[in-house]
Motif scaffolding. Sequence first.
Motif, PDB file in Angstrom:
ATOM      1  N   ASN A  67      31.273  -0.495 -53.322  1.00 36.92           N
ATOM      2  CA  ASN A  67      29.828  -0.694 -53.245  1.00 36.92           C
ATOM      3  C   ASN A  67      29.432  -1.824 -54.199  1.00 36.92           C
ATOM      4  O   ASN A  67      28.874  -1.596 -55.254  1.00 36.92           O
ATOM      5  N   ARG A 112      26.982  -6.145 -51.334  1.00 42.33           N
ATOM      6  CA  ARG A 112      26.811  -5.142 -50.269  1.00 42.33           C
ATOM      7  C   ARG A 112      25.478  -4.401 -50.432  1.00 42.33           C
ATOM      8  O   ARG A 112      24.796  -4.117 -49.457  1.00 42.33           O
ATOM      9  N   ARG A 113      25.123  -4.092 -51.674  1.00 42.72           N
ATOM     10  CA  ARG A 113      23.848  -3.401 -51.917  1.00 42.72           C
ATOM     11  C   ARG A 113      22.665  -4.298 -51.537  1.00 42.72           C
ATOM     12  O   ARG A 113      21.686  -3.828 -50.951  1.00 42.72           O
ATOM     13  N   GLY A 139      22.772  -6.606 -49.253  1.00 43.28           N
ATOM     14  CA  GLY A 139      22.801  -6.590 -47.785  1.00 43.28           C
ATOM     15  C   GLY A 139      22.139  -5.346 -47.219  1.00 43.28           C
ATOM     16  O   GLY A 139      21.364  -5.425 -46.262  1.00 43.28           O
ATOM     17  N   ALA A 140      22.415  -4.201 -47.828  1.00 41.14           N
ATOM     18  CA  ALA A 140      21.811  -2.945 -47.372  1.00 41.14           C
ATOM     19  C   ALA A 140      20.290  -2.963 -47.553  1.00 41.14           C
ATOM     20  O   ALA A 140      19.553  -2.421 -46.722  1.00 41.14           O
ATOM     21  N   LYS A 180      19.134  -5.784 -44.654  1.00 40.36           N
ATOM     22  CA  LYS A 180      19.500  -5.596 -43.249  1.00 40.36           C
ATOM     23  C   LYS A 180      18.454  -4.772 -42.502  1.00 40.36           C
ATOM     24  O   LYS A 180      18.034  -3.718 -42.952  1.00 40.36           O
ATOM     25  N   VAL A 186      29.879 -10.248 -46.789  1.00 41.33           N
ATOM     26  CA  VAL A 186      29.367  -8.993 -46.238  1.00 41.33           C
ATOM     27  C   VAL A 186      29.164  -9.160 -44.735  1.00 41.33           C
ATOM     28  O   VAL A 186      28.451 -10.065 -44.288  1.00 41.33           O
ATOM     29  N   SER A 238      25.861 -10.453 -42.672  1.00 42.85           N
ATOM     30  CA  SER A 238      24.963 -11.178 -43.574  1.00 42.85           C
ATOM     31  C   SER A 238      24.187 -12.285 -42.864  1.00 42.85           C
ATOM     32  O   SER A 238      23.129 -12.702 -43.347  1.00 42.85           O
ATOM     33  N   GLU A 274      19.032  -8.271 -57.021  1.00 42.09           N
ATOM     34  CA  GLU A 274      18.975  -6.914 -56.479  1.00 42.09           C
ATOM     35  C   GLU A 274      17.792  -6.140 -57.075  1.00 42.09           C
ATOM     36  O   GLU A 274      17.029  -5.499 -56.333  1.00 42.09           O
TER      37      GLU A 274
END
Length: 167
Positions: free
Chosen positions: A4, A8-9, A11-12, A15, A39, A42, A153
């Motif tokens: 994680n 990736r965070r 992206g989450a 998205k 990712v 992306s 982030e």
Amino acid sequence: MIRNTVERRIGALLKGTGQTLSAAESCTGGRISHLITTVSGSSAYYLGSVTSYAVKIKEKVLSVPSETISSNGVVSSEVACAMAEGVRALFGSTYSVATTGLAEGGDEHYPEGTVWIAVSGPLGTESTIYQSGKGVRKDNIRQFTCVALQFLEKYIQKSQSIDNQAK
């Protein structure tokens, strides 16, 4: 097991929201963009980047005023903020992140291992300084990238939280 990671965070967070991201990198040399694009999916939120090592690229492509550079130095909060705002306007993205710093060698203002990071988005533009205290260029670039993505982030989380509260 998939780690994680911060990319990736991010992206989450983006998205499926219709929100987008761009980057303006100097001292990180494209590493932020590289990690974001590792990712899967992306391309749905990442629009692109400008790697602006040269001052003339910061001025001509990112619209950083030459007066801002001459008054504050290329490694400064003001230049990082102008880079973030410039790339956000250039790409029309919801969010942007920018870095300018000294991966090796210091100057009259900052020691080696100093980076200014800026993020821009719906809440305005914010900056932070980070000093790694390391003298290894490659390690500094890695650390700068990680800190920049963590700062981005937190900004996205704060922005989305405020947006959700307003609904």
